[in-house]
Design a protein around this motif. Structure first.
Motif, short mmCIF file in Angstrom:
data_model
loop_
_atom_site.label_atom_id
_atom_site.label_comp_id
_atom_site.label_asym_id
_atom_site.label_seq_id
_atom_site.Cartn_x
_atom_site.Cartn_y
_atom_site.Cartn_z
N VAL A 193 -5.31 9.96 -14.67
CA VAL A 193 -4.21 8.57 -13.94
C VAL A 193 -4.69 7.18 -14.12
O VAL A 193 -5.73 7.20 -14.79
CB VAL A 193 -4.60 8.84 -12.28
N SER B 87 7.89 -3.55 -7.07
CA SER B 87 7.45 -2.96 -7.36
C SER B 87 7.27 -2.03 -8.61
O SER B 87 8.41 -1.20 -8.17
CB SER B 87 6.43 -2.40 -5.84
N SER B 88 6.42 -2.06 -9.24
CA SER B 88 6.14 -1.06 -9.95
C SER B 88 6.62 -0.23 -9.34
O SER B 88 6.68 1.25 -10.16
CB SER B 88 4.97 -1.29 -11.00
N GLY C 46 0.53 -1.30 -0.45
CA GLY C 46 -0.01 0.15 0.36
C GLY C 46 0.37 1.15 0.02
O GLY C 46 1.68 1.14 1.10
N THR D 19 0.35 -2.71 -10.04
CA THR D 19 -1.13 -3.17 -9.50
C THR D 19 -1.85 -4.57 -9.63
O THR D 19 -3.29 -4.52 -10.47
CB THR D 19 -1.94 -1.73 -10.26
N ALA E 143 -7.97 -0.07 -4.53
CA ALA E 143 -8.99 0.60 -4.92
C ALA E 143 -9.92 -0.09 -5.46
O ALA E 143 -11.13 0.18 -5.69
CB ALA E 143 -8.43 1.56 -6.15
N ASP F 5 -13.55 8.29 -4.56
CA ASP F 5 -12.63 9.79 -5.24
C ASP F 5 -12.29 9.10 -6.49
O ASP F 5 -11.26 8.66 -6.57
CB ASP F 5 -12.42 9.54 -3.92
N ARG G 76 -0.75 3.93 -0.14
CA ARG G 76 -0.81 6.05 0.93
C ARG G 76 -0.36 5.83 2.40
O ARG G 76 -0.86 6.95 2.91
CB ARG G 76 -2.25 6.01 0.36
N ARG H 277 -7.40 -7.93 -2.41
CA ARG H 277 -6.85 -6.84 -1.04
C ARG H 277 -7.87 -5.45 -0.87
O ARG H 277 -7.89 -4.65 -1.86
CB ARG H 277 -5.38 -6.39 -0.96
N TYR I 70 -9.05 9.91 -8.75
CA TYR I 70 -7.54 11.17 -8.39
C TYR I 70 -7.30 11.50 -9.93
O TYR I 70 -7.33 10.35 -10.88
CB TYR I 70 -6.30 10.63 -8.31
N ASP J 115 0.64 8.80 -4.83
CA ASP J 115 0.85 8.28 -5.71
C ASP J 115 1.86 8.78 -7.11
O ASP J 115 1.85 9.83 -6.82
CB ASP J 115 -0.46 8.66 -5.75
N TYR K 9 6.45 3.76 0.73
CA TYR K 9 6.49 2.35 0.39
C TYR K 9 7.29 2.16 -1.37
O TYR K 9 8.36 0.84 -0.48
CB TYR K 9 5.02 1.85 -0.25
N ARG L 52 -3.71 2.81 -14.75
CA ARG L 52 -2.56 1.30 -14.04
C ARG L 52 -2.27 0.66 -14.70
O ARG L 52 -3.63 0.74 -15.58
CB ARG L 52 -3.31 1.38 -12.77
C1 UGA Z 1 -0.75 -0.69 -6.34
C2 UGA Z 1 -0.78 -1.68 -4.39
O1 UGA Z 1 -1.62 -0.97 -3.62
C3 UGA Z 1 0.68 -1.46 -4.19
O2 UGA Z 1 0.88 -1.97 -2.85
C4 UGA Z 1 1.87 -1.73 -5.12
O3 UGA Z 1 2.95 -2.09 -4.95
C5 UGA Z 1 1.58 -0.90 -6.66
O4 UGA Z 1 0.28 -0.86 -6.60
C6 UGA Z 1 2.25 -1.40 -6.99
O5 UGA Z 1 2.38 -1.44 -8.71
O6 UGA Z 1 3.76 -1.43 -7.18
P1 UGA Z 1 -1.74 1.49 -6.33
O7 UGA Z 1 -1.01 1.52 -7.42
O8 UGA Z 1 -1.54 2.85 -6.09
O9 UGA Z 1 -0.35 0.51 -6.13
O10 UGA Z 1 -3.14 0.75 -6.32
P2 UGA Z 1 -4.91 1.44 -6.00
O11 UGA Z 1 -4.14 2.36 -4.42
O12 UGA Z 1 -5.58 0.24 -5.94
O13 UGA Z 1 -4.64 2.68 -5.93
C7 UGA Z 1 -4.77 2.27 -7.97
C8 UGA Z 1 -5.76 3.54 -8.82
O14 UGA Z 1 -6.13 3.70 -8.25
C9 UGA Z 1 -4.42 4.81 -8.61
O15 UGA Z 1 -3.78 5.17 -9.82
C10 UGA Z 1 -4.53 5.09 -7.06
O16 UGA Z 1 -4.32 6.95 -7.59
C11 UGA Z 1 -6.36 6.00 -7.75
N1 UGA Z 1 -7.17 6.17 -6.77
C12 UGA Z 1 -7.02 5.10 -5.53
C13 UGA Z 1 -7.97 6.85 -6.76
O17 UGA Z 1 -8.83 7.39 -7.83
N2 UGA Z 1 -8.81 7.40 -5.52
C14 UGA Z 1 -8.54 6.34 -4.37
O18 UGA Z 1 -9.12 6.70 -3.29
C15 UGA Z 1 -7.47 5.70 -4.85
#
Ligand code: UGA
Ligand code: NAD
Length: 367
Positions: A235, A145-146, A105, A199, A210, A225, A107, A206, A227, A312, A170, A237
């Motif tokens: 944004v 991790s990416s 994670g 991701t 998101a 939300d 955040r 988990r 982003y 992020d 992280y 992924r």
């Molecule tokens: C995820 C995993 O949570 C990390 O543990 C991992 O290391 C990472 O992938 C990775 O690839 O290395 P993340 O891509 O930030 O991190 O995954 P999420 O937390 O599910 O977020 C996915 C997307 O949704 C992101 O672009 C984030 O900015 C966005 N988001 C997140 C929103 O638009 N709104 C939110 O409320 C939360």
């Protein structure tokens, strides 16, 4: 003695030349899937997990139950417990370690920075210390991790791109892990393979991610939300389906060379590798949400906001040429297909009446 028997039974391979794998983080999302896949093809698997409450521990227990039905035993313990790890390596001559335990994670690192240091740095070093002293020395495949690419703007990311601009603590601990691996490879001849996952999503996923809490919030009629970057771009992924990641992990284990040991003839020549394991097609978060709306037959209450500076990164995108070349890694699941499988699991796991299948109102979680 009963404990030792369980440990031995679980970790004994059932195929000729099968592996004996210690899977750390086995009660986690990726760890539970990999443990099952290894066991199903005849390898011996022993899990290790501390069942911490970063997210709902009952989900970790449910994964553990699933694993125990397939004769995979999970030892409850922490990466930082040196005597426990040493004991496990005394009982079992592990050929491989698949190290997936970590504080994940991006955040949450702003709330609990120490947990990242403890699991991702101190815990990793502790595991390497025990592995280097073990006889035989196992080959180690571990989760990077990416996020190590941070604010890198090359598109797509390849393994040689810069990783010196982490956006979260992280990411910094995952980058540190790669550098720590280099030292253990160099000094002790440990064979080490780092996998930069992108991701990862899917069934048994988990709840802090998101796609998971968006599904929950959409079903419960709560607003979500979405982003946008500071320059008002979407944004994106490179969302990667769990089964593709599992294939990548097994491919990396299968092609891992043996550790050479510091006293070995090939001193210092053990393998050190790092690979991207992504999907190679980034998707904007807005598109993720519209796929979920379709699958759930429910409109989301969308709240589009400028991304807070919370760790992020604006986008991720994997180039996987290297993993394809070395172990045939080829992602095959697109986001719609993978999310359909996730939603199907989610609805059955939480006992929700599906609007789409039963024609009735979604009722939210039953608990
Ligand atoms: C995820 C995993 O949570 C990390 O543990 C991992 O290391 C990472 O992938 C990775 O690839 O290395 P993340 O891509 O930030 O991190 O995954 P999420 O937390 O599910 O977020 C996915 C997307 O949704 C992101 O672009 C984030 O900015 C966005 N988001 C997140 C929103 O638009 N709104 C939110 O409320 C939360
Ligand atoms: P997860 O949180 O579901 O699994 C990690 C497991 O490790 C958990 O069950 C947790 O209880 C356990 N654990 C944590 N700290 C521990 C410790 N000190 N000792 C023993 N057990 C401990 O996460 P996941 O999504 O399965 O991630 C697996 C690995 O992949 C992690 O290293 C993560 O950083 C990495 N990763 C995941 C993603 C993703 O999108 N899921 C992306 C990139 C990297």
């Amino acid at each position: 003695a009963a404990w030792e028997k369980q440990v031995r039974l679980s970790s004994t391979p059932r195929r000729t030349n099968g592996f004996s794998v210690l899977v750390t983080g086995a009660a986690g999302f990726v760890g539970s899937h990999c443990s099952l896949a290894l066991k199903k093809r005849g390898d011996g698997v022993l899990g290790l997990d501390n069942f911490n409450n970063y997210y709902d521990p009952s989900l970790k227990r449910a994964r553990q139950n699933l694993l125990s039905k397939h004769q995979v035993f999970i030892v409850e313990g922490d990466l930082n417990d040196g005597p426990l790890l040493t004991k496990l390596f005394d009982v079992v001559p592990f050929t491989h370690v698949l190290h997936l335990a970590a504080q994940a994670g991006v955040r949450y690192a702003m709330q609990n920075p120490q947990s990242y240091i403890s699991s991702n740095i101190a815990g990793f070093v502790n595991l390497l210390e025990v592995a280097k002293a073990a006889n035989p020395q196992p080959s180690i495949v571990w989760a990077s991790s990416s996020s190590v690419y941070g604010l890198n703007t090359e598109n797509p990311f390849s393994e040689r791109d810069r990783t010196d601009q982490p956006a979260s603590l992280y990411a910094a601990t995952k980058k540190a892990g790669e550098e720590i691996a280099h030292t253990y490879n160099h000094i002790y001849g440990l064979s080490l393979t780092g996998l930069r996952f992108f991701t990862v999503y899917g069934p048994w996923g988990r709840p802090d991610m998101a796609y998971f809490f968006f599904t929950k919030d959409i079903l419960q009629g709560k607003s979500i939300d979405i982003y946008k970057t500071h320059d008002q771009k979407e944004v994106a992924r490179d969302f990667t389906y769990i089964d593709d990641v599992v294939k990548g992990c097994l491919g990396a284990l299968d092609t891992a060379e043996k550790s050479t040991g510091s006293g070995g003839k090939k001193k210092g020549a053990a393998q050190l590798r790092v690979y991207n394991l992504g999907n190679t097609s980034p998707v904007p978060v807005g598109r993720l949400v519209s796929i979920l709306e379709g699958l759930l037959s429910t409109k989301a209450k969308k709240h589009v906001i400028t991304m807070p500076r919370n760790g992020d990164v604006p986008f991720t995108h994997a180039n996987v040429t290297l993993a394809f070349k070395d172990f045939g890694y080829k992602p095959t699941t697109d986001l719609s297909t993978g999310l359909r499988k996730f939603v199907k699991w989610y609805i059955s796991y939480y006992g929700i009446q599906s609007k789409t299948r039963k024609g009735s109102q979604a009722t939210g979680e039953s608990g």
